[in-house]
Design a protein around this motif. Structure first.
Motif, PDB file in Angstrom:
ATOM      1  N   ASN A 194      -0.236 -11.314  -0.165  1.00 37.62           N
ATOM      2  CA  ASN A 194       0.319 -10.770   1.075  1.00 37.62           C
ATOM      3  C   ASN A 194      -0.677  -9.867   1.784  1.00 37.62           C
ATOM      4  OD1 ASN A 194       2.914 -11.622   1.860  1.00 37.62           O
ATOM      5  ND2 ASN A 194       3.823 -10.574   0.123  1.00 37.62           N
ATOM      6  N   ALA A 227      -0.771  -6.349   3.765  1.00 41.87           N
ATOM      7  CA  ALA A 227       0.056  -5.159   3.934  1.00 41.87           C
ATOM      8  C   ALA A 227      -0.027  -4.618   5.354  1.00 41.87           C
ATOM      9  CB  ALA A 227      -0.362  -4.080   2.942  1.00 41.87           C
ATOM     10  N   TYR A 286      -5.962  -2.394  -2.543  1.00 42.63           N
ATOM     11  CA  TYR A 286      -5.976  -3.153  -1.295  1.00 42.63           C
ATOM     12  C   TYR A 286      -7.398  -3.641  -1.034  1.00 42.63           C
ATOM     13  CZ  TYR A 286      -1.446  -0.952  -0.344  1.00 42.63           C
ATOM     14  OH  TYR A 286      -0.139  -0.528  -0.406  1.00 42.63           O
ATOM     15  N   TYR A 342      -2.783  -6.349  -2.312  1.00 41.95           N
ATOM     16  CA  TYR A 342      -2.588  -6.803  -0.939  1.00 41.95           C
ATOM     17  C   TYR A 342      -3.933  -6.904  -0.228  1.00 41.95           C
ATOM     18  CZ  TYR A 342       2.187  -5.071  -1.762  1.00 41.95           C
ATOM     19  OH  TYR A 342       3.432  -4.836  -2.274  1.00 41.95           O
TER      20      TYR A 342
END
Length: 384
Positions: free
Chosen positions: A351, A353, A300, A326
């Motif tokens: 995307n 998260a 992430y 993400y």
């Protein structure tokens, strides 16, 4: 296809000019009110500018067939009461139902949208109803100009829609710019957070661990490689005690390997990395030497919503050699501008998260979906 612009005193005169030159099968692409002449801003002459088009193939139809067709009168070309533009708008819309769905007319419709977008970008288009307010809001949010122009052109097709209908259409349009919601998070065993210093990686990692343990009922553990700051280790130790989960500190690749072996029977292992100057390429190289970014790891990239989009893009570029699963955007409670987040997601097809909106663990963590992102963008802050 022949396209021509006409200047006239009114729509009736413009229709007469179009009919005389292009014929009865011409289609109006766009029209607007114009003002010319005058003295010191007064006594300007009002007129209308009309863009019309005709497909030359339509005019070459055999005479026998034309006789069987109904002849259109000038009145049939004029706008009906329901189609008349708003006062001062001077804009005629012909829907696909009115002009048919032939390839030529479809192309004309696309040309019309292009003309509208050019007029929006040049500030020449008059927006009806609540559209100017929505446009200003998105500009203040720093949404990409091309996206705003496309949205305004799309919303102009339904000028008679209510405010609620307009907002719903805008919401669906903006959601369509983003990837669909991921089916599920925390599918891999190793959860790794990376990013620059000061974005709140350690606190965010603790929130993710709590989310995994409390919501997904997973057995979790911590590994930290952030040995550059003693305070960071102490902070994660505090979180590990609160959540009652084990913690290993890895000073080098060998320590990291041993920590992985110790936690081999755990469901999820959350890895904290050092927050250093993202412009230093050595930082990313050190991460790659320490961690194994394999198929069993989700990474992430943590970014702060208080950062400029240009800085976000520079950070993403610096981490380009690492597979980013993400985004996580932090500090939602410290800003009122969220356009950079939307632009990053749309531009790079990644995307988001989670969003964070405070320092409380395990609270102040919002699962991000395209709908949540657009709602935040349009005004719903998701404070809870």
């Amino acid at each position: 296809m022949k396209i021509k612009k006409y200047q006239a005193a009114n729509m009736a005169e413009a229709m007469s000019l179009i009919k005389g030159e292009l014929g009865e099968d011409a289609v109006i692409l766009n029209s607007k009110v114009t003002f010319t002449g005058g003295f010191l801003g007064f006594f300007k002459k009002r007129g209308i500018e009309v863009i019309a088009a005709i497909d030359p193939q339509e005019t070459r139809m055999p005479a026998g067939k034309k006789k069987n067709m109904k002849t259109k009168t000038p009145a049939q070309h004029s706008l009906s009461t329901e189609q008349k533009p708003l006062p001062g708008q001077g804009r005629a819309d012909f829907s696909p139902k009115q002009v048919g769905q032939s390839p030529v007319l479809k192309e004309m419709g696309e040309l019309k949208k292009m003309i509208q977008q050019i007029q929006f970008s040049q500030g020449k288009e008059t927006l009806p109803g609540d559209l100017p307010q929505l446009k200003r809001h998105l500009e203040q949010q720093d949404i990409d100009h091309e996206t705003i122009e496309q949205l305004m052109a799309s919303l102009m097709e339904g000028q008679n829609a209510s405010k609620a209908e307009m907002l719903q259409k805008a919401k669906l349009f903006l959601m369509g710019k983003l990837l669909p919601e991921p089916i599920s998070l925390f599918q891999k065993k190793y959860i790794n957070v990376v990013g620059p210093t000061g974005v709140g990686k350690t606190t965010t990692l603790a929130k993710l661990a709590a989310e995994s343990a409390l919501k997904y009922r997973k057995k979790v553990a911590f590994i930290t490689t952030d040995t550059y700051r003693i305070a960071a280790i102490d902070q994660l130790k505090t979180y590990s005690k609160i959540l009652n989960v084990p913690l290993e500190v890895a000073y080098n690749a060998e320590d990291f390997k041993k920590a992985i072996e110790r936690f081999s029977h755990y469901d999820a292992v959350f890895i904290d990395t050092a927050g250093r100057n993202f412009r230093n390429a050595q930082y990313v190289e050190d991460l790659q030497d320490m961690l194994s970014f394999g198929d069993d790891m989700e990474t992430y990239l943590v970014l702060s919503l208080t950062s400029k989009q240009r800085d976000m893009e520079d950070i993403l570029a610096q981490f380009s050699s690492i597979p980013i699963s993400y985004f996580i955007f932090t500090k939602m409670d410290e800003t009122s501008s969220y356009g950079a987040m939307f632009n990053m997601m749309a531009k790079y097809s990644i995307n988001t998260a989670f969003l964070t909106n405070g320092q409380n663990v395990p609270d102040d963590l919002v699962k991000a979906t395209p709908e949540v992102i657009v709602d935040v963008l349009l005004g719903d802050r998701y404070e809870e």
